[in-house]
Each structure stands twice: as structure tokens, then as C-alpha cells.
Design a protein around this motif. Structure first.
Motif, PDB file in Angstrom:
ATOM      1  N   GLU A  67       0.868  -1.262  -0.071  1.00 57.56           N
ATOM      2  CA  GLU A  67       0.021   0.014  -0.141  1.00 57.56           C
ATOM      3  C   GLU A  67       0.840   1.439   0.050  1.00 57.56           C
ATOM      4  OE1 GLU A  67      -3.359   2.162   2.873  1.00 57.56           O
ATOM      5  OE2 GLU A  67      -2.666   0.139   3.198  1.00 57.56           O
ATOM      6  N   TYR A  68       1.862   1.204   0.825  1.00 62.13           N
ATOM      7  CA  TYR A  68       2.964   2.540   0.910  1.00 62.13           C
ATOM      8  C   TYR A  68       3.440   2.662  -0.584  1.00 62.13           C
ATOM      9  CZ  TYR A  68       2.723   1.537   5.680  1.00 62.13           C
ATOM     10  OH  TYR A  68       2.392   1.158   7.018  1.00 62.13           O
ATOM     11  N   LEU A  69       3.688   1.395  -1.245  1.00 61.15           N
ATOM     12  CA  LEU A  69       4.202   1.818  -2.530  1.00 61.15           C
ATOM     13  C   LEU A  69       3.315   2.132  -3.791  1.00 61.15           C
ATOM     14  CD1 LEU A  69       6.505  -1.509  -2.630  1.00 61.15           C
ATOM     15  CD2 LEU A  69       7.543   0.835  -2.609  1.00 61.15           C
ATOM     16  N   GLU A  70       2.129   1.710  -3.619  1.00 58.11           N
ATOM     17  CA  GLU A  70       0.799   2.166  -4.213  1.00 58.11           C
ATOM     18  C   GLU A  70       0.873   3.827  -4.240  1.00 58.11           C
ATOM     19  OE1 GLU A  70      -0.895   0.963  -6.853  1.00 58.11           O
ATOM     20  OE2 GLU A  70       0.191  -1.127  -6.524  1.00 58.11           O
ATOM     21  N   THR A  71       1.267   4.157  -2.838  1.00 61.25           N
ATOM     22  CA  THR A  71       1.044   5.597  -2.509  1.00 61.25           C
ATOM     23  C   THR A  71       2.199   6.495  -3.480  1.00 61.25           C
ATOM     24  OG1 THR A  71      -0.242   5.514  -0.617  1.00 61.25           O
ATOM     25  CG2 THR A  71       1.221   7.466  -0.842  1.00 61.25           C
ATOM     26  N   ALA A  72       3.285   5.649  -3.330  1.00 57.54           N
ATOM     27  CA  ALA A  72       4.449   6.285  -3.997  1.00 57.54           C
ATOM     28  C   ALA A  72       4.472   6.278  -5.628  1.00 57.54           C
ATOM     29  CB  ALA A  72       5.795   5.450  -3.631  1.00 57.54           C
ATOM     30  N   LEU A  73       3.692   5.391  -5.991  1.00 58.08           N
ATOM     31  CA  LEU A  73       3.434   5.296  -7.550  1.00 58.08           C
ATOM     32  C   LEU A  73       2.438   6.322  -7.664  1.00 58.08           C
ATOM     33  CD1 LEU A  73       3.119   1.420  -8.191  1.00 58.08           C
ATOM     34  CD2 LEU A  73       4.800   3.046  -8.996  1.00 58.08           C
ATOM     35  N   ASP A  74       1.527   6.527  -6.911  1.00 56.14           N
ATOM     36  CA  ASP A  74       0.541   7.575  -7.383  1.00 56.14           C
ATOM     37  C   ASP A  74       1.162   8.927  -7.158  1.00 56.14           C
ATOM     38  OD1 ASP A  74      -1.780   6.192  -7.434  1.00 56.14           O
ATOM     39  OD2 ASP A  74      -2.212   6.218  -5.431  1.00 56.14           O
ATOM     40  N   SER A  75       2.213   9.265  -6.501  1.00 56.39           N
ATOM     41  CA  SER A  75       3.011  10.359  -6.511  1.00 56.39           C
ATOM     42  C   SER A  75       3.800  10.640  -7.623  1.00 56.39           C
ATOM     43  CB  SER A  75       3.887  10.520  -5.193  1.00 56.39           C
ATOM     44  OG  SER A  75       3.106  10.494  -3.823  1.00 56.39           O
ATOM     45  N   LEU A  76       4.414   9.477  -8.095  1.00 59.25           N
ATOM     46  CA  LEU A  76       5.305   9.474  -9.326  1.00 59.25           C
ATOM     47  C   LEU A  76       4.544   9.845 -10.677  1.00 59.25           C
ATOM     48  CD1 LEU A  76       7.523   6.278  -8.656  1.00 59.25           C
ATOM     49  CD2 LEU A  76       8.216   8.906  -8.444  1.00 59.25           C
ATOM     50  N   ASP A  77       3.022   9.591 -10.617  1.00 57.39           N
ATOM     51  CA  ASP A  77       2.261   9.885 -11.745  1.00 57.39           C
ATOM     52  C   ASP A  77       2.036  11.094 -11.752  1.00 57.39           C
ATOM     53  OD1 ASP A  77       1.799   7.372 -12.626  1.00 57.39           O
ATOM     54  OD2 ASP A  77       0.301   6.726 -11.549  1.00 57.39           O
ATOM     55  N   ARG A  78       1.808  11.717 -10.338  1.00 59.48           N
ATOM     56  CA  ARG A  78       1.404  13.252 -10.307  1.00 59.48           C
ATOM     57  C   ARG A  78       2.610  13.751 -10.563  1.00 59.48           C
ATOM     58  NH1 ARG A  78      -1.283  17.402 -11.659  1.00 59.48           N
ATOM     59  NH2 ARG A  78      -1.136  19.134 -10.111  1.00 59.48           N
ATOM     60  N   MET A  79       3.805  13.536 -10.086  1.00 61.29           N
ATOM     61  CA  MET A  79       5.116  14.415 -10.597  1.00 61.29           C
ATOM     62  C   MET A  79       5.214  14.253 -12.296  1.00 61.29           C
ATOM     63  SD  MET A  79       7.642  12.910  -7.942  1.00 61.29           S
ATOM     64  CE  MET A  79       9.086  13.615  -8.959  1.00 61.29           C
ATOM     65  N   ASP A  80       4.747  13.253 -12.827  1.00 65.65           N
ATOM     66  CA  ASP A  80       4.901  13.237 -14.432  1.00 65.65           C
ATOM     67  C   ASP A  80       3.845  14.143 -15.014  1.00 65.65           C
ATOM     68  OD1 ASP A  80       5.858  11.951 -17.098  1.00 65.65           O
ATOM     69  OD2 ASP A  80       3.672  11.394 -16.942  1.00 65.65           O
ATOM     70  N   GLU A  81       2.686  14.149 -14.338  1.00 60.07           N
ATOM     71  CA  GLU A  81       1.818  15.170 -14.692  1.00 60.07           C
ATOM     72  C   GLU A  81       2.198  16.522 -14.552  1.00 60.07           C
ATOM     73  OE1 GLU A  81      -1.932  14.407 -12.687  1.00 60.07           O
ATOM     74  OE2 GLU A  81      -2.334  12.464 -13.451  1.00 60.07           O
ATOM     75  N   MET A  82       2.721  16.918 -13.357  1.00 57.93           N
ATOM     76  CA  MET A  82       3.335  18.101 -13.290  1.00 57.93           C
ATOM     77  C   MET A  82       4.440  18.746 -14.095  1.00 57.93           C
ATOM     78  SD  MET A  82       3.541  18.189  -9.172  1.00 57.93           S
ATOM     79  CE  MET A  82       4.267  19.958  -9.031  1.00 57.93           C
ATOM     80  N   ILE A  83       5.230  17.674 -14.397  1.00 57.29           N
ATOM     81  CA  ILE A  83       6.341  18.053 -15.735  1.00 57.29           C
ATOM     82  C   ILE A  83       5.591  18.195 -16.911  1.00 57.29           C
ATOM     83  CG2 ILE A  83       8.161  16.800 -17.148  1.00 57.29           C
ATOM     84  CD1 ILE A  83       8.887  15.252 -14.732  1.00 57.29           C
ATOM     85  N   THR A  84       4.411  17.676 -17.520  1.00 53.50           N
ATOM     86  CA  THR A  84       3.791  17.908 -18.551  1.00 53.50           C
ATOM     87  C   THR A  84       3.276  19.319 -18.406  1.00 53.50           C
ATOM     88  OG1 THR A  84       3.281  15.498 -19.037  1.00 53.50           O
ATOM     89  CG2 THR A  84       1.722  17.138 -19.993  1.00 53.50           C
ATOM     90  N   GLU A  85       2.533  19.741 -17.506  1.00 55.73           N
ATOM     91  CA  GLU A  85       2.070  20.717 -17.035  1.00 55.73           C
ATOM     92  C   GLU A  85       2.959  22.064 -17.111  1.00 55.73           C
ATOM     93  OE1 GLU A  85      -0.155  20.262 -13.624  1.00 55.73           O
ATOM     94  OE2 GLU A  85      -1.652  19.237 -14.307  1.00 55.73           O
ATOM     95  N   THR A  86       4.159  21.847 -16.554  1.00 59.40           N
ATOM     96  CA  THR A  86       5.244  22.700 -16.568  1.00 59.40           C
ATOM     97  C   THR A  86       5.758  23.099 -17.940  1.00 59.40           C
ATOM     98  OG1 THR A  86       5.734  22.226 -14.155  1.00 59.40           O
ATOM     99  CG2 THR A  86       7.394  23.628 -15.621  1.00 59.40           C
ATOM    100  N   LEU A  87       5.954  22.023 -18.688  1.00 58.18           N
ATOM    101  CA  LEU A  87       6.213  22.184 -20.272  1.00 58.18           C
ATOM    102  C   LEU A  87       5.311  22.895 -20.702  1.00 58.18           C
ATOM    103  CD1 LEU A  87       8.383  21.449 -22.259  1.00 58.18           C
ATOM    104  CD2 LEU A  87       7.199  19.324 -22.564  1.00 58.18           C
ATOM    105  N   SER A  88       3.898  22.794 -20.830  1.00 51.61           N
ATOM    106  CA  SER A  88       2.935  23.441 -21.230  1.00 51.61           C
ATOM    107  C   SER A  88       2.974  25.123 -20.959  1.00 51.61           C
ATOM    108  CB  SER A  88       1.428  22.877 -20.983  1.00 51.61           C
ATOM    109  OG  SER A  88       0.641  23.602 -21.701  1.00 51.61           O
TER     110      SER A  88
END
Length: 385
Positions: free
Chosen positions: A210-231
Motif C-alpha cells: 500500500e505504501y508503494l502504491e501511494t508512491a506510484l500515485d505520487s510519481l504519476d502526479r510528478m509526471d503530470e506536473m512535468i507535462t503541465e510545467t512544459l505546457s
């Protein structure tokens, strides 16, 4: 000079400025030709003197000395006086003037001359001059002087604007390149972290998985933030060529991408506007993403054409007042704006539009003005989605 001749002078200036489709070289060519013809002299020349020489930028002389591209000793030209004194010079008959023994008369052979300095960004760029090989039978009058001064002022403005556009284009290219490199360099380690975390999550049991799933969710959000920052970096680049786009088509496309579960979309007073379709879609996507993330069931979103643009309104809880007040050039308070709102601001500024966020008890209304030519359609509304 007759009243009709004076009107012709300033009609020429108006027509020069009215053609926004002409290139800088075309504008210069027309300006010096108009000046030569109106002043009834042999030649018109635009020079650059910033490097201490006399470089001919534009000329009515098609070949030989003083044609476009030729370079001469500034100290042998009449224009050196204009550059040194930073003011207009008029000589109707060089032989009977204080300049009878001037080296420019001997070297150039020109017997009449009127020229003024071109100023760009507060510095002398060069000169615009009109001249002839024969003395003039009359002095240059006040209207002719004002005409040349206005013509030089207009050319200086056009050169300055072109220079600023080129600098802006270069800056935008560097910004776009930097954003792309940054996104690439961030995504490489992020991809590795995601892969190893996902692999580890498959080999452990609760509560570690469960802890690792939370980490994966955070990594997904980081990827979204990179896309948004580039935009965000790219959306603020000044929009060049625009096309006619339908509000309803772009809005529905963005709506289908976000697909808010708790809201419906309605288009009112649909119309076509001049915009960059891709950036306009990003604006709608970020507005609709806010609805998806912050509004509850039964929310209605309306996209509406206005007299000089469009508006997007929702019946959600409304933006915090300090955040709304900080948007589109307002004073930034204690509220924290997300990347989505920053991207909306950048799309608006990139188009040269103005924006406003209005918050009431009924929800939030974003109004975008200064959009340009708007063509209304017979239909006033389309069905909710």
C-alpha cells in the motif's frame, strides 16, 4: 505648397502604415520611393551608420554607387552632418550655401539634399535622405520638412518593432528548448523510479504494498506536473498565425478529454474566433479540470460567446477570492494558484487577450475579452453534455 499637396503627403504616410501584411524591406522600399516622388528629387536612400560607416539599407538607386548593400565612407557623405548633429539637414542649392566647399559635394556630386536621423531604441540607427544632382529651384518648405521627419520617425518605429519581434522569437525558441531539455532530464530518472517502485510493489505484501502504491500515485502526479510545467513554458509564447476556430468544437474536444463525472457542458451563442486552436484547447482543458477536481455533482458548465470574446462559467463552489483577484495581472495574495490557472493566464497573454475571474455565490465566471473578430451563428445554444 498647395493644400492638396499637403493632403497627399499625409495620405501617403497613412497608406504606408495601413498595410500590416508588408515585410520591413517592402515598407522601406515604398517609403523611400514615396519620399523621392513627393519631394521631386532624384534619389532616396536609407542608411545604417551604427558601425561608423555608411551602409545603404534601402535605395531607389538600383545599381552602382549608393545602391542597396553598398558601403561608403561616412565622412564623405552629407549624412555625416545629420548623424553628428542628430537633426534634420536641408540644402536646396549646395553651391550657394554654407556647404559650398563641403567634401560631400565633391565626392557625391549631389547639389540638393534633405535628410533626417533614424532613431531606434533611443540611439541613432542611420539616416533617411532624399537628394538630387541639380540644385533645387526653391527651398524645402515646412510641410516637406515635417513630411521627412514623420517618415523617418515611422521607419524608425518599424525597424524597432521588427528588432523586438526577432529578439522575442529568439527568446521564445530558447525557452522552448530549455523546457524540452528540462522535461526530458526529469523524466529519465522519474521513469526509472516508477519502474523499480512498481516492480517492488509486486513482491511485497501489506502494508508495504500500500505504501508503494501511494508512491506510484505520487510519481504519476510528478509526471503530470512535468507535462503541465512544459505546457506552461510554451503557452506564454506570443501567438503568431491564428485560424478561425469554433468555440463549440474546441470546448467539446477539451471536455471529452477531461470527461468530468459530476458536470454537464452547455454551449451558448456559439461562434467562430481567431485563435491558436491547440492553445485554446489547453485553456478549456485546464478550466474543465478544475471543475472535475473541485466541483460536486450537478455542476453545470456554460461556454458562452460574448461581444468581444467568450466566457466560461460554472455553478461550483467558486474560486477562493484571493486567488481570483490574483489572476490576469491582479495582486497576488495568500492564495496558492495551481499550474492549471497559470497555464490559462499564459494562453491569454500569448494571444494578447485580457481575462477576468468573477466569483459569486452562484459559482465562477471566467471572461476573455479582446479576442478579435467574432462571427455569430444563427444557433443560440447547444444541448448539454
Amino acid at each position: 505648397m498647395s493644400e492638396q499637396e499637403v493632403r497627399n503627403y499625409f495620405r501617403d504616410l497613412y497608406e504606408l502604415g495601413a498595410d500590416s501584411s508588408a515585410t520591413l524591406d517592402e515598407k522601406i522600399e515604398r517609403a523611400i520611393a514615396v519620399g523621392r516622388d513627393r519631394l521631386d528629387v532624384d534619389y532616396g536612400v536609407l542608411s545604417f551608420t551604427g558601425d561608423g560607416e555608411y551602409e545603404v539599407v534601402g535605395s531607389t538607386i538600383e545599381s552602382g554607387d549608393y545602391s542597396a548593400g553598398s558601403v561608403h565612407d561616412l565622412d564623405t557623405t552629407w549624412c555625416r552632418h545629420v548623424v553628428d548633429d542628430e537633426e534634420l539637414l536641408m540644402i536646396a542649392d549646395a553651391g550657394s550655401s554654407a556647404y559650398a566647399d563641403d567634401i560631400a559635394r565633391e565626392v557625391t556630386g549631389l547639389q540638393c539634399y534633405i535628410g533626417a536621423p533614424i532613431t531606434v531604441d533611443g540611439e541613432i540607427y542611420g539616416t533617411l535622405c532624399f537628394s538630387g544632382e541639380q540644385p533645387r529651384d526653391r527651398s524645402f518648405d515646412g510641410d516637406e520638412q515635417r513630411f521627412v521627419e514623420l517618415l523617418t520617425r515611422w521607419i524608425g518605429h518599424e525597424i524597432e518593432r521588427e528588432r523586438h519581434y526577432r529578439a522575442l522569437d529568439a527568446q521564445n525558441e530558447r525557452l522552448d528548448e530549455f523546457a524540452g531539455v528540462l522535461a526530458h532530464d526529469l523524466r529519465n530518472p522519474l521513469t526509472s523510479a516508477y519502474g523499480y517502485t512498481e516492480l517492488a510493489s509486486e513482491t511485497v505484501s501489506e502494508p508495504e504494498s500500500e505504501y508503494l502504491e501511494t508512491a506510484l500515485d505520487s510519481l504519476d502526479r510528478m509526471d503530470e506536473m512535468i507535462t503541465e510545467t512544459l505546457s506552461l513554458a510554451r503557452e506564454g509564447i506570443d501567438v503568431g498565425e491564428r485560424e478561425s476556430v469554433r468555440l463549440s468544437e474546441v470546448a467539446r474536444s477539451a471536455w471529452n478529454t477531461i470527461d468530468p463525472d459530476t458536470a454537464t457542458l452547455e454551449i451558448v451563442d456559439d461562434r467562430s474566433i481567431r485563435a491558436d486552436a491547440s492553445r485554446l484547447r489547453h485553456l478549456f482543458e485546464n478550466l474543465f479540470r478544475n471543475v472535475d477536481e473541485h466541483c460536486g455533482p450537478g455542476t453545470r458548465v456554460t461556454v458562452e460567446g460574448t461581444d468581444d470574446g467568450f466566457a466560461v462559467e460554472d455553478t461550483g463552489p467558486g474560486l477562493p477570492a484571493d486567488v481570483a483577484d490574483s489572476l490576469f495581472g491582479g495582486e497576488y495574495g495568500d492564495g496558492r494558484r495551481g499550474l492549471g490557472l497559470l497555464i490559462i493566464e499564459r494562453v491569454v497573454s500569448g494571444h494578447g487577450w485580457t481575462g477576468q475571474a468573477r466569483v459569486t455565490d452562484a459559482g465562477t465566471r471566467f471572461v476573455f475579452s479582446g479576442v478579435g473578430t467574432v462571427t455569430e451563428t444563427p444557433a443560440t445554444a447547444s444541448r448539454p453534455e
